[in-house]
Design an enzyme around this catalytic site. Structure first.
Site, PDB file in Angstrom:
ATOM      1  N   PHE A  24     -22.893   4.482 -11.436  1.00  0.00           N
ATOM      2  CA  PHE A  24     -22.287   4.165 -10.305  1.00  0.00           C
ATOM      3  C   PHE A  24     -22.127   5.731  -9.833  1.00  0.00           C
ATOM      4  CE2 PHE A  24     -19.740   1.021  -8.106  1.00  0.00           C
ATOM      5  CZ  PHE A  24     -20.797  -0.129  -8.478  1.00  0.00           C
ATOM      6  N   CYS A  30     -16.696   9.243   4.663  1.00  0.00           N
ATOM      7  CA  CYS A  30     -17.050   7.347   5.887  1.00  0.00           C
ATOM      8  C   CYS A  30     -17.098   8.438   6.759  1.00  0.00           C
ATOM      9  CB  CYS A  30     -15.672   6.996   5.010  1.00  0.00           C
ATOM     10  SG  CYS A  30     -16.726   5.259   5.712  1.00  0.00           S
ATOM     11  N   CYS A  45     -11.813   0.548   9.853  1.00  0.00           N
ATOM     12  CA  CYS A  45     -11.718   0.233   8.082  1.00  0.00           C
ATOM     13  C   CYS A  45      -9.947   0.284   7.919  1.00  0.00           C
ATOM     14  CB  CYS A  45     -12.939   0.394   6.942  1.00  0.00           C
ATOM     15  SG  CYS A  45     -12.302  -0.552   5.503  1.00  0.00           S
ATOM     16  N   CYS A  48     -10.336  -0.195   2.815  1.00  0.00           N
ATOM     17  CA  CYS A  48     -11.103   0.230   1.617  1.00  0.00           C
ATOM     18  C   CYS A  48      -9.744   0.374   0.242  1.00  0.00           C
ATOM     19  CB  CYS A  48     -11.229   1.721   2.045  1.00  0.00           C
ATOM     20  SG  CYS A  48     -12.029   2.836   0.778  1.00  0.00           S
ATOM     21  N   ASP A  49     -10.679   0.131  -0.715  1.00  0.00           N
ATOM     22  CA  ASP A  49      -9.489   0.871  -1.784  1.00  0.00           C
ATOM     23  C   ASP A  49     -10.154   1.380  -2.722  1.00  0.00           C
ATOM     24  OD1 ASP A  49     -12.503  -0.487  -2.631  1.00  0.00           O
ATOM     25  OD2 ASP A  49     -11.272  -1.817  -3.447  1.00  0.00           O
ATOM     26  N   THR A  50     -11.202   2.791  -2.746  1.00  0.00           N
ATOM     27  CA  THR A  50     -11.703   4.031  -3.035  1.00  0.00           C
ATOM     28  C   THR A  50     -10.988   4.962  -2.242  1.00  0.00           C
ATOM     29  OG1 THR A  50     -13.335   3.176  -1.337  1.00  0.00           O
ATOM     30  CG2 THR A  50     -13.128   2.011  -3.931  1.00  0.00           C
ATOM     31  N   GLU A 120     -24.175   0.070  -1.320  1.00  0.00           N
ATOM     32  CA  GLU A 120     -23.215  -0.417  -0.690  1.00  0.00           C
ATOM     33  C   GLU A 120     -23.197   0.007   0.277  1.00  0.00           C
ATOM     34  OE1 GLU A 120     -21.407  -3.361  -1.922  1.00  0.00           O
ATOM     35  OE2 GLU A 120     -23.304  -3.393  -3.854  1.00  0.00           O
ATOM     36  N   HIS A 217     -14.299  -6.507 -11.676  1.00  0.00           N
ATOM     37  CA  HIS A 217     -14.301  -5.454 -12.288  1.00  0.00           C
ATOM     38  C   HIS A 217     -12.315  -4.779 -12.239  1.00  0.00           C
ATOM     39  CE1 HIS A 217     -15.156  -4.379  -8.073  1.00  0.00           C
ATOM     40  NE2 HIS A 217     -13.829  -3.550  -7.896  1.00  0.00           N
TER      41      HIS A 217
END
Length: 223
Positions: A24, A30, A45, A48-50, A120, A217
């Site tokens: 990864f 972004c 957005c 977002c989870d990152t 992605e 994951h």
């Protein structure tokens, strides 16, 4: 110059390539959210989870050339079987939004190292040629520019997006993924499953064009 938040070997947790061993490569930045919690409520957005701010993550850094980044990516691949160590190497370019940085030069440099490229993307940036697996995940009311690829993966539900809005686009796989609301609610506890899962399951059963995508994951605590 390429800015990478983090880089690590893992298993792809979701979508059409779930379970695939891959490196990864999380690019910084972004175009739909600054990454700062104070800006989340006003972001395009919001779920977002990152963490994609900066270059201070494990394996992260700034890379002056495509070749130096490609070699660094390859260095994360295991050499347990030297006879086929260069076969089937996958790198998942993610973010943030990876297409803000991923370009033809980097794709060619990775291919020269025997690395296949998966991406992605939120679909708001046109993808360069040569990507081996392109997954587009539409976000809120952001305009989709990239309307073709290997997979369209819709986080569901979204007030602005309905699955039928994308069925005319040119993708091989259409995936529906239950939205994880922890990050909207501020709950950073253990992942226990999305409350939207029943809605997604019912939709896929009623509309077989769509397949279920789970964030395995999170269930299995894989980085």
């Amino acid at each position: 110059m390429y800015s990478v938040k983090e880089m690590f070997l893992t298993l792809q947790g979701e979508g059409g390539q779930a379970g695939l061993p891959a490196i990864f490569v999380r690019f910084s930045g972004c175009n739909l959210w600054s990454g700062l919690e104070r800006d989340r409520a006003n972001a395009v957005c919001k779920f977002c989870d990152t963490d994609f701010i900066g270059t201070d993550g494990s394996g992260g850094g700034k890379f002056k050339t495509a070749q130096s980044l490609a070699k660094e990516i390859k260095s994360h691949w295991p050499k347990s079987n030297p006879q086929n160590a260069d076969e089937n190497i996958w790198a998942v370019m993610t973010g943030g939004e990876p297409l803000l940085q991923l370009d033809t030069e980097l794709i060619e440099a990775c291919h020269a190292e025997g690395i296949k490229i998966a991406v992605e993307s939120n679909g708001t940036v046109t993808a360069p040629d040569g990507i081996d697996w392109l997954c587009v995940s539409p976000k809120a009311d952001a305009q989709i520019i990239q309307t073709s690829g290997h997979e369209l993966k819709l986080v569901f539900p979204q007030a602005e997006n309905k699955p039928q809005d994308f069925e005319h686009m040119d993708f091989d796989i259409f995936s529906l993924q239950p939205r994880d609301d922890r990050f909207l609610k501020g709950d950073e506890g253990a992942f226990s499953g999305s409350p939207h899962r029943e809605v997604v399951i019912a939709y896929c059963l009623a509309h077989p064009k769509w397949r279920l995508s789970l964030q395995t994951h999170k269930w299995m605590d894989i980085p």
